[in-house]
Design an enzyme around this catalytic site. Sequence first.
Site, PDB file in Angstrom:
ATOM      1  N   SER A  96     -13.535  -3.712 -15.037  1.00 24.19           N
ATOM      2  CA  SER A  96     -13.857  -5.366 -15.839  1.00 24.19           C
ATOM      3  C   SER A  96     -14.849  -5.582 -15.458  1.00 24.19           C
ATOM      4  O   SER A  96     -15.677  -6.922 -15.610  1.00 24.19           O
ATOM      5  CB  SER A  96     -12.487  -5.978 -15.280  1.00 24.19           C
ATOM      6  N   CYS A 121      -7.584   2.190  12.897  1.00 28.25           N
ATOM      7  CA  CYS A 121      -6.640   0.850  13.794  1.00 28.25           C
ATOM      8  C   CYS A 121      -7.313  -0.235  14.288  1.00 28.25           C
ATOM      9  O   CYS A 121      -8.446  -0.088  13.955  1.00 28.25           O
ATOM     10  CB  CYS A 121      -6.699   2.258  15.125  1.00 28.25           C
ATOM     11  N   HIS A 143     -14.935   0.373  -2.060  1.00 27.24           N
ATOM     12  CA  HIS A 143     -13.772   0.233  -1.252  1.00 27.24           C
ATOM     13  C   HIS A 143     -12.833   0.259  -0.477  1.00 27.24           C
ATOM     14  O   HIS A 143     -11.950   0.021  -0.482  1.00 27.24           O
ATOM     15  CB  HIS A 143     -12.701  -0.546  -2.809  1.00 27.24           C
ATOM     16  N   VAL A 202      -9.469   2.972  -5.065  1.00 29.39           N
ATOM     17  CA  VAL A 202      -9.128   3.802  -3.262  1.00 29.39           C
ATOM     18  C   VAL A 202      -8.055   4.656  -3.731  1.00 29.39           C
ATOM     19  O   VAL A 202      -7.350   5.328  -2.545  1.00 29.39           O
ATOM     20  CB  VAL A 202      -8.471   2.454  -3.285  1.00 29.39           C
ATOM     21  N   ASP A 203      -7.975   5.189  -4.599  1.00 31.74           N
ATOM     22  CA  ASP A 203      -6.945   6.216  -4.986  1.00 31.74           C
ATOM     23  C   ASP A 203      -7.123   7.804  -4.899  1.00 31.74           C
ATOM     24  O   ASP A 203      -6.467   8.538  -4.527  1.00 31.74           O
ATOM     25  CB  ASP A 203      -6.013   6.221  -6.756  1.00 31.74           C
ATOM     26  N   TYR A 257       0.975  -1.202   0.324  1.00 29.14           N
ATOM     27  CA  TYR A 257       0.042  -0.225  -0.119  1.00 29.14           C
ATOM     28  C   TYR A 257       0.632   1.387   0.025  1.00 29.14           C
ATOM     29  O   TYR A 257       0.559   2.267  -0.111  1.00 29.14           O
ATOM     30  CB  TYR A 257      -1.201  -0.082   1.066  1.00 29.14           C
ATOM     31  N   GLN A 308     -14.996   2.488  -7.966  1.00 32.49           N
ATOM     32  CA  GLN A 308     -13.980   0.841  -6.727  1.00 32.49           C
ATOM     33  C   GLN A 308     -12.575   1.553  -6.436  1.00 32.49           C
ATOM     34  O   GLN A 308     -11.892   1.075  -5.720  1.00 32.49           O
ATOM     35  CB  GLN A 308     -14.459  -0.799  -7.699  1.00 32.49           C
ATOM     36  N   CYS A 347      -8.470  -0.215  18.449  1.00 34.78           N
ATOM     37  CA  CYS A 347     -10.253   1.484  18.690  1.00 34.78           C
ATOM     38  C   CYS A 347     -10.930   1.303  17.236  1.00 34.78           C
ATOM     39  O   CYS A 347     -12.062   1.841  17.437  1.00 34.78           O
ATOM     40  CB  CYS A 347      -9.224   1.916  19.448  1.00 34.78           C
TER      41      CYS A 347
HETATM   42  C1  BV8 Z   1     -16.300 -10.412  -0.825  1.00 33.89           C
HETATM   43  C2  BV8 Z   1      -9.448  -1.841  -2.607  1.00 33.89           C
HETATM   44  C3  BV8 Z   1     -17.340 -11.366   1.057  1.00 33.89           C
HETATM   45  C4  BV8 Z   1      -7.977  -3.482  -2.453  1.00 33.89           C
HETATM   46  C5  BV8 Z   1     -10.305  -4.180  -3.853  1.00 33.89           C
HETATM   47  C6  BV8 Z   1     -16.123 -15.913  -7.544  1.00 33.89           C
HETATM   48  C7  BV8 Z   1     -17.070 -14.754  -7.834  1.00 33.89           C
HETATM   49  C8  BV8 Z   1     -17.824 -13.960  -7.953  1.00 33.89           C
HETATM   50  C9  BV8 Z   1     -17.236 -13.055  -6.501  1.00 33.89           C
HETATM   51  C10 BV8 Z   1     -16.238 -13.705  -5.622  1.00 33.89           C
HETATM   52  C11 BV8 Z   1     -15.407 -14.987  -6.296  1.00 33.89           C
HETATM   53  N1  BV8 Z   1     -14.621 -15.150  -5.377  1.00 33.89           N
HETATM   54  C12 BV8 Z   1     -14.162 -14.370  -4.479  1.00 33.89           C
HETATM   55  C13 BV8 Z   1     -15.150 -13.293  -5.028  1.00 33.89           C
HETATM   56  C14 BV8 Z   1     -15.643 -12.461  -3.818  1.00 33.89           C
HETATM   57  C15 BV8 Z   1     -14.505 -10.558  -4.523  1.00 33.89           C
HETATM   58  C16 BV8 Z   1     -14.805 -11.339  -5.939  1.00 33.89           C
HETATM   59  O1  BV8 Z   1     -15.164 -10.160  -5.954  1.00 33.89           O
HETATM   60  N2  BV8 Z   1     -13.491 -11.004  -6.532  1.00 33.89           N
HETATM   61  C17 BV8 Z   1     -12.998 -10.959  -7.512  1.00 33.89           C
HETATM   62  C18 BV8 Z   1     -11.647 -10.875  -7.700  1.00 33.89           C
HETATM   63  C19 BV8 Z   1     -14.176 -12.604  -8.304  1.00 33.89           C
HETATM   64  N3  BV8 Z   1     -14.911 -10.028  -4.158  1.00 33.89           N
HETATM   65  C20 BV8 Z   1     -14.937  -9.803  -2.474  1.00 33.89           C
HETATM   66  O2  BV8 Z   1     -14.246 -10.063  -1.725  1.00 33.89           O
HETATM   67  C21 BV8 Z   1     -15.579  -8.241  -1.546  1.00 33.89           C
HETATM   68  N4  BV8 Z   1     -16.031  -8.328  -0.420  1.00 33.89           N
HETATM   69  O3  BV8 Z   1     -17.586 -11.040  -1.318  1.00 33.89           O
HETATM   70  O4  BV8 Z   1     -17.292 -10.358   1.187  1.00 33.89           O
HETATM   71  C22 BV8 Z   1     -18.028 -10.579   2.537  1.00 33.89           C
HETATM   72  C23 BV8 Z   1     -19.596 -10.073   2.340  1.00 33.89           C
HETATM   73  C24 BV8 Z   1     -20.396  -9.626   3.647  1.00 33.89           C
HETATM   74  C25 BV8 Z   1     -19.361  -9.688   4.552  1.00 33.89           C
HETATM   75  C26 BV8 Z   1     -18.389 -10.551   4.552  1.00 33.89           C
HETATM   76  C27 BV8 Z   1     -17.667 -10.417   3.702  1.00 33.89           C
HETATM   77  C28 BV8 Z   1     -14.634  -7.449  -1.627  1.00 33.89           C
HETATM   78  C29 BV8 Z   1     -13.932  -7.225  -3.054  1.00 33.89           C
HETATM   79  C30 BV8 Z   1     -13.360  -5.077  -3.119  1.00 33.89           C
HETATM   80  C31 BV8 Z   1     -12.027  -5.783  -2.871  1.00 33.89           C
HETATM   81  N5  BV8 Z   1     -11.018  -4.432  -3.143  1.00 33.89           N
HETATM   82  N6  BV8 Z   1     -10.179  -2.966  -3.916  1.00 33.89           N
HETATM   83  C32 BV8 Z   1      -7.038  -2.459  -2.678  1.00 33.89           C
HETATM   84  O5  BV8 Z   1      -7.317  -1.505  -4.009  1.00 33.89           O
HETATM   85  O6  BV8 Z   1      -5.881  -2.782  -2.607  1.00 33.89           O
HETATM   86  S1  BV8 Z   1     -11.202  -4.130  -5.223  1.00 33.89           S
HETATM   87  C33 BV8 Z   1     -10.068  -4.174  -6.406  1.00 33.89           C
HETATM   88  O7  BV8 Z   1     -10.293  -5.065  -7.372  1.00 33.89           O
HETATM   89  C34 BV8 Z   1     -10.349  -2.678  -6.773  1.00 33.89           C
HETATM   90  O8  BV8 Z   1     -10.804  -1.803  -5.900  1.00 33.89           O
HETATM   91  C35 BV8 Z   1     -11.081  -2.298  -8.204  1.00 33.89           C
HETATM   92  O9  BV8 Z   1     -12.135  -2.333  -7.620  1.00 33.89           O
HETATM   93  C36 BV8 Z   1     -11.034  -4.164  -8.630  1.00 33.89           C
HETATM   94  C37 BV8 Z   1     -10.502  -3.973  -9.838  1.00 33.89           C
HETATM   95  O10 BV8 Z   1     -11.387  -3.570 -11.080  1.00 33.89           O
HETATM   96  P1  BV8 Z   1     -11.516  -2.827 -11.252  1.00 33.89           P
HETATM   97  O11 BV8 Z   1     -12.206  -1.366 -11.103  1.00 33.89           O
HETATM   98  O12 BV8 Z   1     -12.230  -2.754 -12.382  1.00 33.89           O
HETATM   99  O13 BV8 Z   1      -9.483  -2.930 -12.272  1.00 33.89           O
HETATM  100  P2  BV8 Z   1      -9.514  -3.637 -13.810  1.00 33.89           P
HETATM  101  O14 BV8 Z   1      -8.392  -3.479 -13.584  1.00 33.89           O
HETATM  102  O15 BV8 Z   1     -10.432  -5.301 -13.540  1.00 33.89           O
HETATM  103  O16 BV8 Z   1     -10.680  -3.208 -15.336  1.00 33.89           O
HETATM  104  C38 BV8 Z   1     -10.283  -2.500 -15.476  1.00 33.89           C
HETATM  105  C39 BV8 Z   1     -10.623  -2.038 -16.803  1.00 33.89           C
HETATM  106  O17 BV8 Z   1     -10.035  -0.638 -16.975  1.00 33.89           O
HETATM  107  C40 BV8 Z   1     -10.175  -3.349 -17.641  1.00 33.89           C
HETATM  108  O18 BV8 Z   1     -12.117  -3.141 -18.619  1.00 33.89           O
HETATM  109  C41 BV8 Z   1      -9.884  -1.917 -18.707  1.00 33.89           C
HETATM  110  O19 BV8 Z   1     -10.456  -2.769 -20.456  1.00 33.89           O
HETATM  111  C42 BV8 Z   1      -9.973  -0.136 -18.492  1.00 33.89           C
HETATM  112  N7  BV8 Z   1      -9.062   0.372 -18.884  1.00 33.89           N
HETATM  113  C43 BV8 Z   1      -8.159   0.152 -18.917  1.00 33.89           C
HETATM  114  N8  BV8 Z   1      -7.621   1.459 -19.518  1.00 33.89           N
HETATM  115  C44 BV8 Z   1      -8.478   2.394 -19.261  1.00 33.89           C
HETATM  116  C45 BV8 Z   1     -10.020   1.595 -19.569  1.00 33.89           C
HETATM  117  N9  BV8 Z   1     -11.168   1.992 -19.268  1.00 33.89           N
HETATM  118  C46 BV8 Z   1     -10.730   3.029 -19.659  1.00 33.89           C
HETATM  119  N10 BV8 Z   1     -10.197   3.991 -20.382  1.00 33.89           N
HETATM  120  C47 BV8 Z   1      -9.056   3.814 -19.922  1.00 33.89           C
HETATM  121  N11 BV8 Z   1      -7.705   4.726 -20.558  1.00 33.89           N
HETATM  122 ZN    ZN Z   2      -6.789   2.765  18.592  1.00 32.83          ZN
END
Ligand code: BV8
Ligand code: ZN
Length: 249
Positions: free
Chosen positions: A195, A133, A125, A109-110, A72, A107, A136
Amino acid sequence: MTDTELSAALDEAADWLRIAERVCVLSGAGVSAESGVPTFRASDGLWEGHRIEDVASPDGWDRNPLLVWQFYNARRANVATVKPNPGHHALVEMEKRWGDRFTLVTQNVDGLHLEAGSVNVLEIHGSLRQTRCTACESVANRGLEPLGDAPECPQCHGRLRPHIVWFGEGLPDDVWSAAMVAAHECNVLLVVGTSAVVHPAASLIPISKRHKAVPAKVIEVNLTPTEASAYADVGLYGPSGEILPKLMQ
Ligand code: BV8
Ligand code: ZN
């Protein structure tokens, strides 16, 4: 997409926006790509040989909190060197037109939407600019200052973690509920630079279509078709930094 196809699609999208009472945007990493922030899929989900789900997960944190802070801190340092791009600024313009009938669900976080001047932003996200923390639970805005590999809570000296939703963690209830309401109530959903593979964020797209008298019109802005494309009424394929300003013309 040829210029002619893009121009026709832009006209169609602009027509829907013109009559839209409420607009919701769902943005992903692609909207920040032209600012120089790497997307997740471009890195094939890897960071310095680690699967992102491994460093951005509670297990990864339990296994190696120092590695997670290095992950991070590296992203915080990258974001500290970049600026919002014309795509972010076009979304600020969009919010000025619709006022409180506009919601930007991100989505990312930037923090670049907030830095560009967007106001009604739901960071479902979390944010690279906040810590929480583990003792706390206090959340602090820390900007993008270097935090070192084991920052401590100034209140209770507990271990700080990034205030980010990791894979396997639930989204903040208040923010997620507001995002679902915005997607359900909107007449147009603009899906930009995602995506649409991460859930539950991606479920906002079908939510905008279902259980309502008039399903929202979904406009996708991306370089290529995605999981969202099946729901899109029109696709605008090209860099969002070029497409979004054209949509706002
Ligand atoms: C949860 C913070 C349960 C971290 C993030 C199987 C099937 C379905 C779901 C799941 C599964 N297995 C597991 C899951 C659940 C999982 C999930 O969805 N996994 C995916 C990978 C399959 N989800 C979770 O774990 C969520 N929590 O389900 O918990 C629960 C429920 C209740 C109570 C307790 C527990 C939590 C999900 C959040 C994870 N954290 N971010 C960090 O950033 O460090 S997600 C992280 O990935 C990013 O934040 C972002 O959201 C995501 C990436 O997605 P995109 O933003 O779409 O980025 P990506 O690179 O994929 O795509 C970029 C796109 O831009 C492309 O299409 C590209 O073509 C396009 N592009 C590129 N350049 C350009 C452009 N478009 C236009 N112009 C350009 N110039
Ligand atoms: Zn604290």
